[in-house]
Design an enzyme around this catalytic site. Structure first.
Site, PDB file in Angstrom:
ATOM      1  N   ASP A 283       2.301   1.992   3.496  1.00 42.43           N
ATOM      2  CA  ASP A 283       3.197   1.009   4.076  1.00 42.43           C
ATOM      3  C   ASP A 283       4.380   1.433   3.767  1.00 42.43           C
ATOM      4  O   ASP A 283       5.436   1.238   4.626  1.00 42.43           O
ATOM      5  CB  ASP A 283       3.051  -0.345   3.776  1.00 42.43           C
ATOM      6  CG  ASP A 283       1.837  -0.870   3.684  1.00 42.43           C
ATOM      7  OD1 ASP A 283       0.725  -0.678   4.122  1.00 42.43           O
ATOM      8  OD2 ASP A 283       1.780  -1.795   2.605  1.00 42.43           O
TER       9      ASP A 283
ATOM     10  N   HIS B 289     -10.996 -13.850   4.094  1.00 42.96           N
ATOM     11  CA  HIS B 289     -12.101 -13.413   3.692  1.00 42.96           C
ATOM     12  C   HIS B 289     -13.219 -13.986   3.187  1.00 42.96           C
ATOM     13  O   HIS B 289     -14.330 -13.862   3.467  1.00 42.96           O
ATOM     14  CB  HIS B 289     -12.028 -12.156   2.539  1.00 42.96           C
ATOM     15  CG  HIS B 289     -10.920 -11.287   2.873  1.00 42.96           C
ATOM     16  ND1 HIS B 289     -10.257 -10.179   2.046  1.00 42.96           N
ATOM     17  CD2 HIS B 289     -10.069 -10.802   4.070  1.00 42.96           C
ATOM     18  CE1 HIS B 289      -9.444  -9.243   2.765  1.00 42.96           C
ATOM     19  NE2 HIS B 289      -9.423  -9.869   3.770  1.00 42.96           N
TER      20      HIS B 289
ATOM     21  N   GLU C 246     -11.021  -6.787  -4.482  1.00 43.99           N
ATOM     22  CA  GLU C 246     -10.734  -7.922  -3.279  1.00 43.99           C
ATOM     23  C   GLU C 246     -11.989  -7.928  -2.461  1.00 43.99           C
ATOM     24  O   GLU C 246     -12.288  -7.150  -1.467  1.00 43.99           O
ATOM     25  CB  GLU C 246      -9.602  -7.539  -2.653  1.00 43.99           C
ATOM     26  CG  GLU C 246      -9.064  -8.629  -1.685  1.00 43.99           C
ATOM     27  CD  GLU C 246      -7.732  -8.149  -0.713  1.00 43.99           C
ATOM     28  OE1 GLU C 246      -6.856  -7.939  -1.525  1.00 43.99           O
ATOM     29  OE2 GLU C 246      -7.782  -8.567   0.465  1.00 43.99           O
TER      30      GLU C 246
ATOM     31  N   HIS D 177       0.765  -1.203  -0.087  1.00 46.46           N
ATOM     32  CA  HIS D 177       0.034  -0.134   0.167  1.00 46.46           C
ATOM     33  C   HIS D 177       0.842   1.209   0.009  1.00 46.46           C
ATOM     34  O   HIS D 177       1.813   1.156   0.711  1.00 46.46           O
ATOM     35  CB  HIS D 177      -0.951   0.044   1.332  1.00 46.46           C
ATOM     36  CG  HIS D 177      -1.796  -1.051   1.609  1.00 46.46           C
ATOM     37  ND1 HIS D 177      -1.285  -2.044   2.040  1.00 46.46           N
ATOM     38  CD2 HIS D 177      -3.332  -1.040   1.520  1.00 46.46           C
ATOM     39  CE1 HIS D 177      -2.512  -2.926   2.374  1.00 46.46           C
ATOM     40  NE2 HIS D 177      -3.439  -2.155   1.899  1.00 46.46           N
TER      41      HIS D 177
ATOM     42  N   ASP E 287      -0.811 -12.482   1.945  1.00 49.04           N
ATOM     43  CA  ASP E 287      -1.299 -11.392   2.907  1.00 49.04           C
ATOM     44  C   ASP E 287      -1.537 -12.078   4.166  1.00 49.04           C
ATOM     45  O   ASP E 287      -2.692 -12.280   4.519  1.00 49.04           O
ATOM     46  CB  ASP E 287      -2.682 -10.840   2.224  1.00 49.04           C
ATOM     47  CG  ASP E 287      -3.146  -9.781   2.995  1.00 49.04           C
ATOM     48  OD1 ASP E 287      -2.754  -9.218   4.062  1.00 49.04           O
ATOM     49  OD2 ASP E 287      -4.314  -8.980   2.373  1.00 49.04           O
TER      50      ASP E 287
ATOM     51  N   ASP F  22      -4.957 -13.803  -2.641  1.00 47.49           N
ATOM     52  CA  ASP F  22      -4.262 -13.205  -1.270  1.00 47.49           C
ATOM     53  C   ASP F  22      -4.373 -14.581  -0.300  1.00 47.49           C
ATOM     54  O   ASP F  22      -5.407 -14.875   0.218  1.00 47.49           O
ATOM     55  CB  ASP F  22      -4.818 -12.089  -0.495  1.00 47.49           C
ATOM     56  CG  ASP F  22      -4.340 -10.873  -0.846  1.00 47.49           C
ATOM     57  OD1 ASP F  22      -3.314 -10.706  -1.614  1.00 47.49           O
ATOM     58  OD2 ASP F  22      -4.639  -9.635  -0.338  1.00 47.49           O
TER      59      ASP F  22
HETATM   60  C1  XUL Z   1      -7.347  -6.429   4.362  1.00 45.58           C
HETATM   61  C2  XUL Z   1      -6.800  -6.705   3.352  1.00 45.58           C
HETATM   62  C3  XUL Z   1      -5.888  -5.945   2.565  1.00 45.58           C
HETATM   63  C4  XUL Z   1      -6.060  -6.059   1.197  1.00 45.58           C
HETATM   64  C5  XUL Z   1      -5.216  -4.790   0.399  1.00 45.58           C
HETATM   65  O1  XUL Z   1      -8.223  -7.409   5.242  1.00 45.58           O
HETATM   66  O2  XUL Z   1      -6.738  -8.169   2.753  1.00 45.58           O
HETATM   67  O3  XUL Z   1      -4.597  -5.861   3.118  1.00 45.58           O
HETATM   68  O4  XUL Z   1      -5.333  -7.174   0.691  1.00 45.58           O
HETATM   69  O5  XUL Z   1      -5.818  -3.559   0.982  1.00 45.58           O
HETATM   70 CO    CO Z   2      -5.857  -8.965   1.382  1.00 47.58          CO
END
Ligand code: XUL
Ligand code: CO
Length: 437
Positions: free
Chosen positions: A104, A271, A232, A101, A339, A296
């Site tokens: 970051d 997620h 996402e 990001h 991630d 991710d």
């Molecule tokens: C949050 C998440 C983020 C995205 C990128 O849950 O997964 O880190 O991958 O913004």
């Molecule tokens: Co993510």
């Protein structure tokens, strides 16, 4: 140049019999799986935010991570030094990609102009390090959720100025991603959702989100950025209802707003499970519709109800992921981005290596197992046989669209009853899968 991980040598493949915790037992970058090297098939990526910015803080206590190279300040110099550390880590690990990001990698300034200046100063180091090491950027994204200005969302904020700020931030993030040769750009909803429907104009907010994505795609086109946009899904956290709830909700949004040719999906395991789905479900759903762009890779905890973002170590899970990924011929230009974060108690720098090695080995094993299952063709045969009534006769006519309800009634009146059902054989199939593990 100073070494920040002096005790760790480049991680090598030593094979399944090795007892060296700082070696790969299964990830062999040049070994072929279905005709492709593991490196090209899996396209592993390190997530900058967790690995280099994660502090280990939780709602009950502060950070625990020991990061001797980090002076804890929000200075540009500290951020630049951290970037050099990151590339030493990524190259020793042997991951070909990383993701970030904007906030970051570089500290946020007092104004947008100052933040952009900081971002450029760190991007310069990132570019030098990419050129020096050959590590590439899988995707960039903008943090549109941490700063209090985004409390009501970014593109879906009730405050039009916040939309404008977010647009400016994403414009810059796309430009830097482009400059660094990023192969994708990610939109994760951040705070795009609601806490209370009584104060929310959901229809208007979703229209704004669609407008935002179109503007981003227009800008990418204007500057010649050809990377893949990725949306996402995540159902909740931080808001109680995120608009990018799951693959199906994202697809409906993209389709309803004319974005299907511009945006694919980046599917994340934790997620998926927060949405009440399996990762395999989300991957298959996206893949079937041609929009599985990247993943991710992480995992949740069965007993904790939030997004714990743990490293994936479950071979059953990675096998399921790889069955879908191999089924669509890979993810490129997407990849497998960890991630994922080390847990609060794993606070030493070397734990970052153990965590990534474990994730990479778990995916390599999943890839080999899934390829073996696919090679034997047992699963494919079971599915093919299960649906054989659709390959000829009345089934083929229904699929071809050549029969009406009247025709189907006539067919069934003549036949009297449907052919008998056959067993689904779930247990047998689960046993078959275990034979490959
Ligand atoms: C949050 C998440 C983020 C995205 C990128 O849950 O997964 O880190 O991958 O913004
Ligand atoms: Co993510």
């Amino acid at each position: 140049m100073a070494e920040f991980f002096p005790d760790v040598k480049p991680i090598a493949y030593e094979g399944p019999k090795s007892k060296n915790p700082l070696a790969f037992k299964h990830y062999n970058p040049t070994e072929l799986v279905e005709g492709r090297s593991m490196q090209d098939l899996l396209r592993f990526s390190v997530a900058y935010w967790h690995t280099f910015r994660g502090t280990g803080s939780d709602p009950f206590g502060p950070g625990t991570m020991v990061r001797p190279w980090d002076d804890g300040s929000e200075s540009v110099e500290n951020a630049q030094k951290r970037a050099r550390v990151a590339f030493e880590f990524i190259t020793k690990l042997g991951a070909p990609f990383y993701c970030f990001h904007d906030r970051d990698v570089a500290p946020e300034g007092a104004t947008l102009a100052e933040s952009n200046k900081h971002f450029d100063a760190v991007a310069k180091v990132l570019k030098e390090e990419q050129q020096r090491t050959g590590v590439k950027l899988l995707w960039g994204t903008a943090n549109l959720f941490s700063n209090p200005r985004f409390m009501h969302g970014a593109a879906t904020s009730c405050n039009a100025d916040v939309f404008a700020y977010a647009a400016a931030q994403v414009k810059k993030a796309i430009e830097v991603t482009h400059e660094l040769g990023g192969e994708n750009y990610v939109f994760w909803g951040g705070r795009e959702g609601y806490m209370n429907l009584y104060n929310t104009d959901m229809k208007r907010e979703l229209a704004h989100l669609a407008k935002f994505m179109h503007l981003a795609a227009d800008h990418a086109k204007a500057i010649g950025f050809k990377g893949q946009f990725l949306f996402e899904p995540k159902p909740k956290e931080p808001t109680k209802h995120q608009y990018d709830f799951d693959a199906a909700a994202c697809l409906n949004f993209l389709r309803a707003n004319g974005l299907m040719d511009k945006v694919k999906l980046n599917i994340e395991t934790n997620h998926a499970t927060l949405a009440g789905h399996t990762m395999m479900h989300e991957l298959q759903y996206a893949s079937d519709q041609g929009v599985l762009g990247s993943i991710d890779a992480n995992t949740g905890d069965l007993l904790l109800g939030w997004d714990t973002d743990q490293f994936p170590t479950d071979i059953y899970l990675t096998t399921q992921c790889m069955l879908v990924i191999l089924g669509q011929g890979g993810l490129a230009p997407g990849g497998v981005n960890f991630d994922a974060k080390v847990r609060r108690e794993s606070f030493e720098p070397v734990d970052l290596f153990y965590a990534h090695i474990g994730g990479m080995d778990a995916f390599a094993r999943g890839a080999k197992i899934a390829a073996a299952i696919r090679k034997d063709g047992l699963l494919a045969d079971i599915v093919k046989k299960r649906y054989r009534s659709w390959d000829s006769g009345i089934g083929a006519k229904i699929e071809a669209g050549t029969v009406s309800f009247v025709d189907l009634e006539k067919y069934m009146l003549e036949k009297g009853n449907a052919d008998k059902n056959e067993s689904g054989r779930q247990e047998l199939i689960e046993n078959l899968i275990n034979d490959y593990l």
